[in-house]
Design a protein around this motif. Structure first.
Motif, PDB file in Angstrom:
ATOM      1  N   ALA A 164       0.834  -1.201   0.000  1.00 20.61           N
ATOM      2  CA  ALA A 164       0.000   0.000   0.000  1.00 20.61           C
ATOM      3  C   ALA A 164       0.870   1.254   0.000  1.00 20.61           C
ATOM      4  CB  ALA A 164      -0.936   0.001   1.206  1.00 20.61           C
ATOM      5  N   GLY A 165       1.972   1.206   0.740  1.00 20.27           N
ATOM      6  CA  GLY A 165       2.881   2.346   0.764  1.00 20.27           C
ATOM      7  C   GLY A 165       3.509   2.620  -0.586  1.00 20.27           C
ATOM      8  N   ARG A 166       3.642   1.614  -1.407  1.00 20.05           N
ATOM      9  CA  ARG A 166       4.194   1.771  -2.758  1.00 20.05           C
ATOM     10  C   ARG A 166       3.116   2.094  -3.795  1.00 20.05           C
ATOM     11  NH1 ARG A 166       7.841  -3.778  -2.711  1.00 20.05           N
ATOM     12  NH2 ARG A 166       9.645  -2.982  -1.555  1.00 20.05           N
ATOM     13  N   GLY A 167       1.862   2.104  -3.338  1.00 19.06           N
ATOM     14  CA  GLY A 167       0.778   2.340  -4.273  1.00 19.06           C
ATOM     15  C   GLY A 167       0.356   1.112  -5.042  1.00 19.06           C
ATOM     16  N   ARG A 168       0.819  -0.046  -4.632  1.00 14.73           N
ATOM     17  CA  ARG A 168       0.456  -1.311  -5.293  1.00 14.73           C
ATOM     18  C   ARG A 168      -0.791  -1.862  -4.597  1.00 14.73           C
ATOM     19  NH1 ARG A 168       3.358  -0.733  -9.867  1.00 14.73           N
ATOM     20  NH2 ARG A 168       5.619  -0.603  -9.464  1.00 14.73           N
ATOM     21  N   VAL A 169      -1.927  -1.260  -4.917  1.00 13.23           N
ATOM     22  CA  VAL A 169      -3.116  -1.538  -4.123  1.00 13.23           C
ATOM     23  C   VAL A 169      -3.626  -2.963  -4.300  1.00 13.23           C
ATOM     24  CG1 VAL A 169      -3.824   0.873  -4.044  1.00 13.23           C
ATOM     25  CG2 VAL A 169      -4.624  -0.573  -5.910  1.00 13.23           C
ATOM     26  N   PRO A 224      -4.702   3.229  -1.066  1.00  9.48           N
ATOM     27  CA  PRO A 224      -3.767   3.017   0.045  1.00  9.48           C
ATOM     28  C   PRO A 224      -4.321   3.363   1.414  1.00  9.48           C
ATOM     29  CG  PRO A 224      -2.598   3.932  -1.826  1.00  9.48           C
ATOM     30  CD  PRO A 224      -4.059   3.946  -2.191  1.00  9.48           C
ATOM     31  N   ASP A 225      -4.970   4.518   1.557  1.00  9.44           N
ATOM     32  CA  ASP A 225      -5.484   4.919   2.877  1.00  9.44           C
ATOM     33  C   ASP A 225      -6.506   3.916   3.402  1.00  9.44           C
ATOM     34  OD1 ASP A 225      -3.856   7.108   2.842  1.00  9.44           O
ATOM     35  OD2 ASP A 225      -5.452   8.565   2.386  1.00  9.44           O
ATOM     36  N   ALA A 226      -7.396   3.447   2.528  1.00  6.78           N
ATOM     37  CA  ALA A 226      -8.414   2.484   2.941  1.00  6.78           C
ATOM     38  C   ALA A 226      -7.786   1.159   3.311  1.00  6.78           C
ATOM     39  CB  ALA A 226      -9.434   2.296   1.816  1.00  6.78           C
ATOM     40  N   LEU A 227      -6.741   0.776   2.607  1.00 11.13           N
ATOM     41  CA  LEU A 227      -6.069  -0.490   2.906  1.00 11.13           C
ATOM     42  C   LEU A 227      -5.316  -0.417   4.224  1.00 11.13           C
ATOM     43  CD1 LEU A 227      -4.961  -1.211  -0.724  1.00 11.13           C
ATOM     44  CD2 LEU A 227      -6.265  -2.806   0.690  1.00 11.13           C
ATOM     45  N   PHE A 228      -4.672   0.715   4.485  1.00 10.03           N
ATOM     46  CA  PHE A 228      -4.007   0.886   5.776  1.00 10.03           C
ATOM     47  C   PHE A 228      -5.032   0.832   6.916  1.00 10.03           C
ATOM     48  CE2 PHE A 228      -0.083   2.533   3.755  1.00 10.03           C
ATOM     49  CZ  PHE A 228       0.858   1.936   4.587  1.00 10.03           C
ATOM     50  N   ALA A 229      -6.164   1.468   6.736  1.00  9.13           N
ATOM     51  CA  ALA A 229      -7.179   1.474   7.790  1.00  9.13           C
ATOM     52  C   ALA A 229      -7.710   0.067   8.057  1.00  9.13           C
ATOM     53  CB  ALA A 229      -8.324   2.411   7.397  1.00  9.13           C
ATOM     54  N   ALA A 230      -7.955  -0.678   6.995  1.00  4.75           N
ATOM     55  CA  ALA A 230      -8.453  -2.043   7.158  1.00  4.75           C
ATOM     56  C   ALA A 230      -7.405  -2.923   7.818  1.00  4.75           C
ATOM     57  CB  ALA A 230      -8.854  -2.610   5.801  1.00  4.75           C
ATOM     58  N   ALA A 231      -6.147  -2.742   7.441  1.00  2.48           N
ATOM     59  CA  ALA A 231      -5.075  -3.547   8.029  1.00  2.48           C
ATOM     60  C   ALA A 231      -4.907  -3.251   9.508  1.00  2.48           C
ATOM     61  CB  ALA A 231      -3.772  -3.300   7.277  1.00  2.48           C
ATOM     62  N   ARG A 232      -5.021  -1.979   9.873  1.00  2.00           N
ATOM     63  CA  ARG A 232      -4.915  -1.627  11.304  1.00  2.00           C
ATOM     64  C   ARG A 232      -6.085  -2.231  12.094  1.00  2.00           C
ATOM     65  NH1 ARG A 232      -3.664   4.001   9.058  1.00  2.00           N
ATOM     66  NH2 ARG A 232      -1.373   4.031   8.940  1.00  2.00           N
ATOM     67  N   ALA A 233      -7.268  -2.240  11.495  1.00  2.00           N
ATOM     68  CA  ALA A 233      -8.414  -2.865  12.164  1.00  2.00           C
ATOM     69  C   ALA A 233      -8.200  -4.360  12.326  1.00  2.00           C
ATOM     70  CB  ALA A 233      -9.686  -2.595  11.361  1.00  2.00           C
ATOM     71  N   LEU A 234      -7.609  -4.979  11.311  1.00  2.00           N
ATOM     72  CA  LEU A 234      -7.355  -6.416  11.401  1.00  2.00           C
ATOM     73  C   LEU A 234      -6.290  -6.721  12.447  1.00  2.00           C
ATOM     74  CD1 LEU A 234      -8.023  -9.205  10.379  1.00  2.00           C
ATOM     75  CD2 LEU A 234      -6.398  -8.867   8.504  1.00  2.00           C
ATOM     76  N   ALA A 235      -5.333  -5.833  12.616  1.00  2.00           N
ATOM     77  CA  ALA A 235      -4.313  -6.028  13.654  1.00  2.00           C
ATOM     78  C   ALA A 235      -4.959  -6.124  15.032  1.00  2.00           C
ATOM     79  CB  ALA A 235      -3.301  -4.886  13.619  1.00  2.00           C
TER      80      ALA A 235
END
Length: 261
Positions: A164-169, A224-235
Motif C-alpha cells: 500500500a505504501g508503494r501504491g500497489r493496491v 492506500p489509505d483504505a487499505l491501511f485502515a483495514a489492516a490496522r483494524a485487522l491487527a
C-alpha cells in the motif's frame, strides 16, 4: 440458476449408479447436503471409493465414474483436478451441469479411506469401511498449524503496509485477504469447530459469530489509505488470536509498518 428439483436428483442418480456398479465399494456425501443443511443451490460434495481387484487400473475406474456423471444431466463443462500421489491416487471430478447444478466428486481407491469423517453421510458401504468414525488430519488444527497461521497473518499485514505504501493496491489487497483468512482460521480453531483451516466457511457452517471487529478489516476502496485502515483494524482482531503463539517479532514489524504508513 438451478434446476427446480435441486441437487438431490443428482445424489439419487449417483447413488443408483454406484449401487449397480460392483467395483464401487463406498460412496459418501459431504458438504452441506451431508450435514443435512443443504438447499436447492447446494453443490453435491461426494467421495467414491473404487476397487481394483479385477485388474482394472485406477484411471479406468476414474474415467468410468466421470462417464457416469455425464449421464445424470446435460453437462455444460467439466474438469479433473489431480490430487494425491502415484502411490495414493485421488482425483476431483468437477462437473457443471447445464441447469446450474454442480457435482464435486472425489474418486480414490477404496482402501484409502479408513472410516467416515464428521459431517459426512454414507450412501453406500459394501465392505464396511465407512462403519467406523474417522478423523482426517484437517479436522483439527495442531499447535504448529496455529502458530503458522499466526505468524503468516502478521507477515501478510506487513506486506499490506509495504505494498500500500508503494501504491500497489491490488498486491496489498491480496495480502490483506491472506491475513484476514489467517484470522478466520485462528478464530475457528479457538472455537473448537471442525475443519478450522477452511476459516470463515467452517465458522459460518457452525453458526459461530464472526470475530469482533473483523468487518472493519474490509477496505472501503482499493486505495492506500483504505487499505491501511483495514489492516490496522485487522491487527486489533489478530492481537488476542495470536497472543498464545509467540510471534512477537513478526507482529512488532507489522505494527511498526502500519504505524508508519
Amino acid at each position: 440458476m438451478g434446476d427446480a428439483s435441486g441437487p438431490w436428483e443428482i445424489v439419487e442418480s449417483l447413488t443408483r449408479w454406484a449401487e449397480g456398479t460392483p467395483w464401487c465399494d463406498w460412496l459418501e456425501l459431504a458438504g452441506s447436503l451431508g450435514r443435512g443443511a443443504g438447499d436447492a443451490l447446494s453443490d453435491i460434495d461426494a467421495g467414491l471409493g473404487v476397487e481394483l481387484d479385477d485388474g482394472a487400473s485406477y484411471e479406468d475406474r476414474r474415467d468410468a465414474a466421470l462417464a457416469a456423471a455425464r449421464t445424470f444431466a446435460v453437462v455444460a463443462d467439466e474438469h479433473i483436478q489431480h490430487l494425491g500421489s502415484p502411490e495414493r491416487p485421488a482425483d476431483h471430478l468437477v462437473v457443471q451441469y447445464a441447469d446450474g447444478r454442480q457435482l464435486s466428486l472425489v474418486v480414490t481407491p477404496a482402501e484409502n479411506r479408513p472410516g467416515l469423517p464428521p459431517g459426512a453421510k454414507a450412501l453406500l458401504d459394501r465392505s464396511g469401511r465407512l462403519s467406523q468414525p474417522y478423523e482426517p488430519p484437517v479436522l483439527r488444527a495442531t499447535d504448529e498449524q496455529r502458530r503458522e497461521w499466526a505468524f503468516l497473518s502478521w507477515w501478510a499485514l506487513s506486506d499490506v503496509a509495504k505494498h500500500a505504501g508503494r501504491g500497489r493496491v491490488w498486491r496489498a489487497l491480496e495480502a490483506l485477504h491472506e491475513a484476514r483468512t489467517g484470522a478466520w482460521r485462528l478464530h475457528a480453531a479457538v472455537a473448537g469447530i471442525d475443519y478450522p483451516s477452511f476459516g470463515a466457511v467452517s465458522a459460518e457452517n457452525a453458526d459461530v459469530p464472526a470475530p469482533a471487529g473483523i468487518e472493519l478489516a474490509v477496505p472501503s476502496a482499493a486505495a492506500p489509505d483504505a487499505l491501511f485502515a483495514a489492516a490496522r483494524a485487522l491487527a486489533v482482531v489478530l492481537e488476542p488470536l495470536t497472543a498464545p503463539y509467540h510471534v512477537d517479532g513478526v507482529r512488532a514489524e507489522a505494527l511498526r509498518r502500519l504505524a508508519a504508513g
